[in-house]
Design a protein around this motif. Structure first.
Motif, mmCIF file in Angstrom:
data_model
loop_
_atom_site.group_PDB
_atom_site.id
_atom_site.type_symbol
_atom_site.label_atom_id
_atom_site.label_comp_id
_atom_site.label_asym_id
_atom_site.label_seq_id
_atom_site.Cartn_x
_atom_site.Cartn_y
_atom_site.Cartn_z
ATOM 1 N N ILE A 33 24.306 -3.030 3.579
ATOM 2 C CA ILE A 33 24.843 -2.160 2.708
ATOM 3 C C ILE A 33 25.189 -1.046 3.395
ATOM 4 N N ASP A 34 24.651 -0.206 4.024
ATOM 5 C CA ASP A 34 24.808 0.948 4.516
ATOM 6 C C ASP A 34 25.938 0.911 5.726
ATOM 7 N N ASP A 35 26.384 -0.052 6.108
ATOM 8 C CA ASP A 35 27.042 -0.235 7.265
ATOM 9 C C ASP A 35 28.456 -0.677 6.859
ATOM 10 N N ARG A 36 29.534 0.085 6.981
ATOM 11 C CA ARG A 36 30.836 -0.198 6.301
ATOM 12 C C ARG A 36 31.545 -1.197 7.090
ATOM 13 N N ARG A 37 30.915 -1.620 8.214
ATOM 14 C CA ARG A 37 31.565 -2.774 9.072
ATOM 15 C C ARG A 37 31.283 -4.161 8.191
ATOM 16 N N TYR A 38 30.277 -4.093 7.605
ATOM 17 C CA TYR A 38 29.880 -5.214 6.612
ATOM 18 C C TYR A 38 30.230 -5.043 5.258
ATOM 19 N N TRP A 39 29.950 -4.050 4.709
ATOM 20 C CA TRP A 39 29.733 -4.188 3.020
ATOM 21 C C TRP A 39 30.685 -2.901 2.734
ATOM 22 N N ASN A 40 31.296 -2.946 1.599
ATOM 23 C CA ASN A 40 31.990 -1.552 0.873
ATOM 24 C C ASN A 40 31.854 -1.863 -0.506
ATOM 25 N N HIS A 41 31.546 -0.669 -1.134
ATOM 26 C CA HIS A 41 31.705 -0.593 -2.818
ATOM 27 C C HIS A 41 32.870 -0.216 -3.211
ATOM 28 N N ILE A 42 33.749 -1.217 -3.834
ATOM 29 C CA ILE A 42 34.922 -0.952 -4.434
ATOM 30 C C ILE A 42 35.053 -0.679 -5.801
ATOM 31 N N PRO A 43 35.768 0.136 -6.276
ATOM 32 C CA PRO A 43 36.073 0.594 -7.924
ATOM 33 C C PRO A 43 36.909 -0.751 -8.132
ATOM 34 N N THR A 44 36.698 -1.137 -9.396
ATOM 35 C CA THR A 44 37.358 -2.100 -10.065
ATOM 36 C C THR A 44 36.934 -2.125 -11.574
ATOM 37 N N GLU A 45 37.844 -2.636 -12.398
ATOM 38 C CA GLU A 45 37.963 -2.643 -13.773
ATOM 39 C C GLU A 45 37.405 -4.023 -14.299
#
Length: 293
Positions: free
Chosen positions: A133-145
Motif C-alpha cells: 500500500i505504501d508503493d504508488r506503483r501498486y496501490w493508490n487511495h482515491i477519493p470517491t463518493e
C-alpha cells in the motif's frame, strides 16, 4: 393502524354509535398506546407519532424504546458515543446509535439498522493492512463518493495480493456475516458523466481469491471466489460467526489473498470490510450485490 382503532367504534351498520360519538384515538391513555406500539418497528412508531398527541407522547416513552435497543446498549453507548447525558431518553439514544458513528481514528463506522436495531460495522480500506500500500506503483487511495469513508484503495498491478484486518467490538448476541466490498474497474467522470474503466482489470479469472476469518473464541470460516463482473460493487461473503456473550468484546481477524505469483493481477477497487447481521444476506442477494453466497 389508525383505521383498525377507528373500527372499534363503528357499529354493524357502518355508522358511529351514539355512545362512542365523543370517543377518539386521542382519548386513549399514553400508557395504553405505548403498550401497543411497542410491538411495532421503529419506522412504524415514528409514523404513528403523527396521528395525535397521545401517539406522539407514547412514541417517546422509554418503555417503548428499551425493547428496541440491543440488550448491551449501555456497553455500545460507552464504546461508540462515549459521554451521554444521564437524562437522555431511550429514543434519543436509539437515534444517536443509528447514526454512522466513527471510531478508531475514523477508520471504522458502526450504526444500528433503523428497522431492526441490528449492529452494522464497516472497516475502511485505510483501516486494513494491505501488502504494497505504501508503493504508488501498486496501490493508490482515491477519493470517491461511492464509499462511506470518502475514499477507496485502488490496485493498479501486483504479484502478491494480500489484505488483512481486525476489529474488536462488543457485538450483541446473534449471528453475523463478514464481507469484502469490492469492484473490478475504476470509476471516473467524463463530460459530467460517471463511466467505468475496466482496461486494467486482469488476473482475477485465473485463480480464485481466498477469504478467511477467525474469532477470539476459536471460530473460523473460509471461502473462495473468482472476482468477476467489472463495473459493479459486490459484497464478497467471507463467512459467518456467532456471538453468545454480548457483555464482552469479540476480536475478529480477517484476510483476503491471491498469492499465486505466476501472474499479475490489477484493476481492483477495495472499499471496506462489512459486518452485518446474517439475515441481511437476503437483502444483498435480492439487490444482486452478493457474491460467494
Amino acid at each position: 393502524m389508525g383505521a383498525n382503532f377507528s373500527a372499534l367504534f363503528i357499529d354493524q351498520d357502518g355508522l358511529a354509535s351514539a355512545s362512542s360519538s365523543s370517543v377518539s384515538l386521542g382519548d386513549l391513555p399514553e400508557s395504553c398506546v405505548a403498550s401497543i406500539i411497542g410491538y411495532l418497528d421503529p419506522p412504524e412508531i415514528c409514523k404513528l407519532a403523527k396521528l395525535n398527541r397521545a401517539f406522539r407522547g407514547a412514541s417517546w416513552a422509554d418503555v417503548v424504546w428499551e425493547s428496541k435497543l440491543p440488550p448491551n446498549y449501555q456497553i455500545l453507548v460507552d464504546k461508540i458515543l462515549g459521554f451521554v447525558p444521564e437524562k437522555l431518553g431511550k429514543r434519543d439514544i436509539y437515534t444517536r446509535l443509528c447514526r454512522a458513528n466513527t471510531f478508531d481514528d475514523g477508520t471504522k463506522k458502526v450504526w444500528l439498522d433503523k428497522s431492526t436495531g441490528g449492529v452494522c460495522l464497516l472497516i475502511s480500506s485505510r483501516g486494513l493492512r494491505i501488502t504494497g500500500i505504501d508503493d504508488r506503483r501498486y496501490w493508490n487511495h482515491i477519493p470517491t463518493e461511492e464509499s462511506r469513508f470518502g475514499s477507496i484503495a485502488y490496485l493498479q498491478q501486483i504479484w502478491w495480493f494480500e489484505v488483512d484486518g481486525e476489529v474488536e467490538f462488543p457485538f450483541p448476541a446473534g449471528t453475523y456475516s463478514v464481507f469484502f466490498r469490492l469492484q473490478l474497474g475504476r470509476a471516473s467522470r467524463r463530460f459530467g458523466r460517471q463511466i467505468r474503466n475496466s482496461e486494467n482489470v486482469h488476473g482475477w479469472d485465473i485463480k480464485p481469491v481466498r477469504f478467511q476469518l477467525w474469532t477470539s473464541d476459536g471460530q473460523h470460516a473460509t471461502s473462495q471466489c473468482t472476482l468477476s463482473d467489472p463495473g459493479e460493487w459486490f459484497h464478497y461473503h467471507v463467512g459467518d460467526f456467532n456471538v453468545d456473550n454480548s457483555n464482552s468484546s469479540m476480536k475478529i481477524k480477517l484476510s483476503m489473498m491471491q498469492i499465486d505469483c505466476t501472474h499479475t493481477k490489477g484493476g481492483l477497487c477495495l472499499d471496506s470490510v462489512v459486518i452485518y447481521p446474517s439475515k441481511f444476506r437476503e437483502r444483498l442477494k435480492h439487490k444482486g450485490f452478493l457474491k460467494c453466497a
